[in-house]
Write a protein that holds these residues in place. Structure first.
Motif, PDB file in Angstrom:
ATOM      1  N   ILE A   1       5.599  -0.722  -5.336  1.00 46.78           N
ATOM      2  CA  ILE A   1       4.386  -0.900  -4.527  1.00 46.78           C
ATOM      3  C   ILE A   1       3.251  -1.541  -5.330  1.00 46.78           C
ATOM      4  O   ILE A   1       2.431  -2.276  -4.786  1.00 46.78           O
TER       5      ILE A   1
ATOM      6  N   THR B   1       3.699  -0.095   3.309  1.00 46.41           N
ATOM      7  CA  THR B   1       3.608   1.181   2.600  1.00 46.41           C
ATOM      8  C   THR B   1       4.969   1.783   2.270  1.00 46.41           C
ATOM      9  O   THR B   1       5.037   2.879   1.722  1.00 46.41           O
TER      10      THR B   1
ATOM     11  N   VAL C   1       6.644   7.029  -2.851  1.00 47.36           N
ATOM     12  CA  VAL C   1       6.147   6.048  -1.882  1.00 47.36           C
ATOM     13  C   VAL C   1       6.868   6.233  -0.549  1.00 47.36           C
ATOM     14  O   VAL C   1       6.235   6.305   0.505  1.00 47.36           O
TER      15      VAL C   1
ATOM     16  N   ILE D   1      -0.879   9.328  -1.622  1.00 46.24           N
ATOM     17  CA  ILE D   1      -0.061   9.030  -2.801  1.00 46.24           C
ATOM     18  C   ILE D   1      -0.823   9.441  -4.059  1.00 46.24           C
ATOM     19  O   ILE D   1      -0.223   9.912  -5.026  1.00 46.24           O
TER      20      ILE D   1
END
Length: 162
Positions: free
Chosen positions: A132, A127, A36, A156
């Motif tokens: 996440i 982000t 991430v 991603i």
């Protein structure tokens, strides 16, 4: 950047993105936080928010009491006067901007209160968060507003080989 073209792509990819993000929630890869962060940095090396500012034009951040105090002080106003002039209470009982686009957005897409901007603005589009998958719903909404959030989810998926 063609916002309409990007938005069309984001709508087309909603189901695919949702399925991918839901999969992350069910079984997050061990290296997810690292991927991430790397992907976030990669995306923001290429995307310049000042070319877009769609978030400032179409969505308003939530203002915390700390935000209100900090910004009011910066503007040399009383917090109550700041609230009266710029904010309203929304349906969730949150303090948000009275009008969009954001009053503090300048013609060149810069923010006139950038150094003291609300926490929500500093963190957007979220982000670079750890875990996440805890904000999947928010990420889905952000992909429709922010080209960087859309590109982040696309990359991603690729970076995790999905």
């Amino acid at each position: 950047m063609d916002l309409e073209d990007y938005k069309r792509k984001a709508f087309q990819k909603q189901k695919e993105h949702k399925k991918f993000l839901d999969g992350l929630k069910k079984k997050p890869p061990k290296n997810l936080d690292y991927v991430v962060q790397e992907t976030h940095e990669e995306v923001f090396e290429e995307i310049d928010c000042l070319q877009c500012a769609n978030c400032c034009k179409t969505t308003g951040p939530l203002y915390t009491e700390k935000d209100i105090e900090r910004i009011a002080k910066h503007l040399r106003m009383k917090p109550a006067d700041f609230e009266t002039k710029f904010l309203r209470i929304d349906e969730d009982n949150d303090k948000v901007l009275q009008n969009l686009p954001c009053f503090f957005l300048s013609n060149d897409n810069t923010c006139s209160i950038y150094e003291v901007r609300p926490k929500a603005c500093r963190e957007y589009p979220h982000t670079d968060r750890k875990k996440i998958y805890q904000i999947n719903h928010l990420m889905m909404k952000n992909t429709l507003i922010c080209p960087a959030a859309f590109e982040f989810v696309e990359r991603i998926m690729k970076n995790l080989g999905k």
